[in-house]
Design a protein around this motif. Structure first.
Motif, PDB file in Angstrom:
ATOM      1  N   LEU A  28       0.594  -1.223   0.400  1.00  0.00           N
ATOM      2  CA  LEU A  28      -0.334   0.548   0.389  1.00  0.00           C
ATOM      3  C   LEU A  28       0.790   1.180   0.271  1.00  0.00           C
ATOM      4  CD1 LEU A  28      -3.289   1.788   0.267  1.00  0.00           C
ATOM      5  CD2 LEU A  28      -2.847   0.945   2.955  1.00  0.00           C
ATOM      6  N   VAL A  29       2.025   1.045   1.134  1.00  0.00           N
ATOM      7  CA  VAL A  29       3.182   2.240   1.159  1.00  0.00           C
ATOM      8  C   VAL A  29       3.268   2.051  -0.562  1.00  0.00           C
ATOM      9  CG1 VAL A  29       4.906   3.321   2.132  1.00  0.00           C
ATOM     10  CG2 VAL A  29       3.167   1.664   3.491  1.00  0.00           C
ATOM     11  N   ALA A  30       4.211   1.142  -1.153  1.00  0.00           N
ATOM     12  CA  ALA A  30       4.511   1.564  -2.420  1.00  0.00           C
ATOM     13  C   ALA A  30       3.631   2.384  -2.866  1.00  0.00           C
ATOM     14  CB  ALA A  30       5.278   0.496  -3.100  1.00  0.00           C
ATOM     15  N   LYS A  31       2.524   1.728  -3.298  1.00  0.00           N
ATOM     16  CA  LYS A  31       1.219   1.996  -4.002  1.00  0.00           C
ATOM     17  C   LYS A  31       0.893   3.474  -4.072  1.00  0.00           C
ATOM     18  CE  LYS A  31      -3.454   0.518  -6.240  1.00  0.00           C
ATOM     19  NZ  LYS A  31      -4.507  -0.347  -5.831  1.00  0.00           N
ATOM     20  N   LYS A  32       0.827   3.803  -3.381  1.00  0.00           N
ATOM     21  CA  LYS A  32       0.827   5.029  -2.693  1.00  0.00           C
ATOM     22  C   LYS A  32       1.796   6.726  -2.741  1.00  0.00           C
ATOM     23  CE  LYS A  32      -2.665   8.247  -1.188  1.00  0.00           C
ATOM     24  NZ  LYS A  32      -3.388   8.481  -1.772  1.00  0.00           N
ATOM     25  N   ALA A  33       2.941   5.639  -2.492  1.00  0.00           N
ATOM     26  CA  ALA A  33       4.345   6.455  -3.320  1.00  0.00           C
ATOM     27  C   ALA A  33       4.487   6.412  -4.571  1.00  0.00           C
ATOM     28  CB  ALA A  33       5.338   5.523  -3.316  1.00  0.00           C
ATOM     29  N   GLU A  34       4.035   5.885  -5.656  1.00  0.00           N
ATOM     30  CA  GLU A  34       4.226   5.322  -7.262  1.00  0.00           C
ATOM     31  C   GLU A  34       3.159   6.209  -7.426  1.00  0.00           C
ATOM     32  OE1 GLU A  34       3.227   1.768  -8.237  1.00  0.00           O
ATOM     33  OE2 GLU A  34       5.419   1.140  -7.756  1.00  0.00           O
ATOM     34  N   SER A  35       1.775   7.230  -6.843  1.00  0.00           N
ATOM     35  CA  SER A  35       1.057   7.770  -7.582  1.00  0.00           C
ATOM     36  C   SER A  35       1.058   8.899  -7.214  1.00  0.00           C
ATOM     37  CB  SER A  35      -0.340   7.534  -6.400  1.00  0.00           C
ATOM     38  OG  SER A  35      -1.631   8.507  -6.396  1.00  0.00           O
ATOM     39  N   ILE A  36       1.805   9.685  -6.263  1.00  0.00           N
ATOM     40  CA  ILE A  36       2.743  11.140  -5.489  1.00  0.00           C
ATOM     41  C   ILE A  36       3.843  11.241  -6.674  1.00  0.00           C
ATOM     42  CG2 ILE A  36       4.067  12.043  -3.738  1.00  0.00           C
ATOM     43  CD1 ILE A  36       2.216  10.425  -1.859  1.00  0.00           C
ATOM     44  N   GLU A  37       4.509  10.143  -6.734  1.00  0.00           N
ATOM     45  CA  GLU A  37       5.420  10.033  -7.883  1.00  0.00           C
ATOM     46  C   GLU A  37       4.582  10.694  -9.022  1.00  0.00           C
ATOM     47  OE1 GLU A  37       8.518   7.091 -10.506  1.00  0.00           O
ATOM     48  OE2 GLU A  37       8.441   6.917  -8.541  1.00  0.00           O
ATOM     49  N   LYS A  38       3.939  10.481  -9.775  1.00  0.00           N
ATOM     50  CA  LYS A  38       2.933  10.393 -11.188  1.00  0.00           C
ATOM     51  C   LYS A  38       2.289  12.075 -10.851  1.00  0.00           C
ATOM     52  CE  LYS A  38       4.121   6.899 -13.905  1.00  0.00           C
ATOM     53  NZ  LYS A  38       4.824   7.565 -14.584  1.00  0.00           N
ATOM     54  N   VAL A  39       2.129  12.529  -9.282  1.00  0.00           N
ATOM     55  CA  VAL A  39       1.362  13.760  -9.052  1.00  0.00           C
ATOM     56  C   VAL A  39       2.780  14.436  -8.724  1.00  0.00           C
ATOM     57  CG1 VAL A  39       0.125  15.273  -7.894  1.00  0.00           C
ATOM     58  CG2 VAL A  39      -0.566  12.815  -8.074  1.00  0.00           C
ATOM     59  N   ASP A  40       3.683  14.110  -9.205  1.00  0.00           N
ATOM     60  CA  ASP A  40       4.783  15.157  -9.073  1.00  0.00           C
ATOM     61  C   ASP A  40       5.548  15.726 -10.801  1.00  0.00           C
ATOM     62  OD1 ASP A  40       6.366  13.829  -5.760  1.00  0.00           O
ATOM     63  OD2 ASP A  40       4.956  15.405  -6.039  1.00  0.00           O
ATOM     64  N   VAL A  41       5.253  15.108 -11.208  1.00  0.00           N
ATOM     65  CA  VAL A  41       5.527  14.210 -12.121  1.00  0.00           C
ATOM     66  C   VAL A  41       4.970  15.556 -12.759  1.00  0.00           C
ATOM     67  CG1 VAL A  41       5.482  13.388 -15.252  1.00  0.00           C
ATOM     68  CG2 VAL A  41       6.314  12.412 -12.991  1.00  0.00           C
ATOM     69  N   ILE A  42       3.741  15.874 -12.732  1.00  0.00           N
ATOM     70  CA  ILE A  42       2.291  16.522 -13.683  1.00  0.00           C
ATOM     71  C   ILE A  42       2.941  18.076 -13.169  1.00  0.00           C
ATOM     72  CG2 ILE A  42      -0.051  17.600 -14.073  1.00  0.00           C
ATOM     73  CD1 ILE A  42      -0.198  14.378 -14.295  1.00  0.00           C
ATOM     74  N   ALA A  43       2.711  18.296 -11.859  1.00  0.00           N
ATOM     75  CA  ALA A  43       2.722  19.297 -11.013  1.00  0.00           C
ATOM     76  C   ALA A  43       4.727  19.930 -10.944  1.00  0.00           C
ATOM     77  CB  ALA A  43       2.826  19.309  -9.386  1.00  0.00           C
ATOM     78  N   LYS A  44       5.456  18.938 -11.558  1.00  0.00           N
ATOM     79  CA  LYS A  44       6.925  19.634 -12.100  1.00  0.00           C
ATOM     80  C   LYS A  44       6.507  19.754 -13.950  1.00  0.00           C
ATOM     81  CE  LYS A  44      10.929  17.361 -12.854  1.00  0.00           C
ATOM     82  NZ  LYS A  44      11.657  16.411 -12.967  1.00  0.00           N
ATOM     83  N   LEU A  45       6.073  19.502 -14.468  1.00  0.00           N
ATOM     84  CA  LEU A  45       6.283  20.212 -16.160  1.00  0.00           C
ATOM     85  C   LEU A  45       5.302  20.870 -16.103  1.00  0.00           C
ATOM     86  CD1 LEU A  45       6.988  17.165 -16.992  1.00  0.00           C
ATOM     87  CD2 LEU A  45       9.058  18.001 -16.589  1.00  0.00           C
ATOM     88  N   ASP A  46       4.083  20.781 -15.860  1.00  0.00           N
ATOM     89  CA  ASP A  46       2.561  21.610 -15.557  1.00  0.00           C
ATOM     90  C   ASP A  46       3.391  23.479 -15.355  1.00  0.00           C
ATOM     91  OD1 ASP A  46      -0.159  23.138 -16.822  1.00  0.00           O
ATOM     92  OD2 ASP A  46      -0.423  21.714 -14.703  1.00  0.00           O
ATOM     93  N   GLN A  47       3.384  23.908 -16.461  1.00  0.00           N
ATOM     94  CA  GLN A  47       4.348  25.436 -16.614  1.00  0.00           C
ATOM     95  C   GLN A  47       2.534  26.037 -16.094  1.00  0.00           C
ATOM     96  OE1 GLN A  47       6.213  25.979 -20.458  1.00  0.00           O
ATOM     97  NE2 GLN A  47       8.049  24.527 -19.360  1.00  0.00           N
TER      98      GLN A  47
END
Length: 96
Positions: A28-47
């Motif tokens: 569950l922790v790994a799945k949540k971390a992966e979800s956060i990672e994907k959100v971070d990609v969008i947040a990081k690149l979403d100009q």
């Protein structure tokens, strides 16, 4: 003074999160971390901060850029959060 109080609060929140994480299911922790990672990609690149990535915004990430057409399943020229999550699920299924 406000910075010290904020930093202390942040430290306590992080310490609590680590303590709770030890008691959670590792999958569950790994799945949540992966979800956060994907959100971070969008947040990081979403100009333009619209919650989606255009191909122009994805150009700074070569891996994402190479997969853009596959991830953009509705063909609107943007990657939404749901498309990003679906791509991660597909990647996990193929890896199993």
């Amino acid at each position: 003074m406000k910075k010290v109080i904020f930093a202390t609060g942040l430290f306590l929140a992080a310490a609590t999160a680590f303590a709770v994480t030890d008691k959670l299911d590792p999958q569950l922790v790994a799945k949540k971390a992966e979800s956060i990672e994907k959100v971070d990609v969008i947040a990081k690149l979403d100009q333009d901060k619209d919650g989606k990535l255009t191909i122009k915004e994805a150009m700074s990430d070569p891996v994402l850029l190479a997969s853009f057409g596959k991830i953009d399943t509705d063909g609107d020229g943007q990657i939404s959060q749901s498309e990003m999550e679906a791509a991660k699920l597909t990647e996990q299924e193929q890896g199993s």
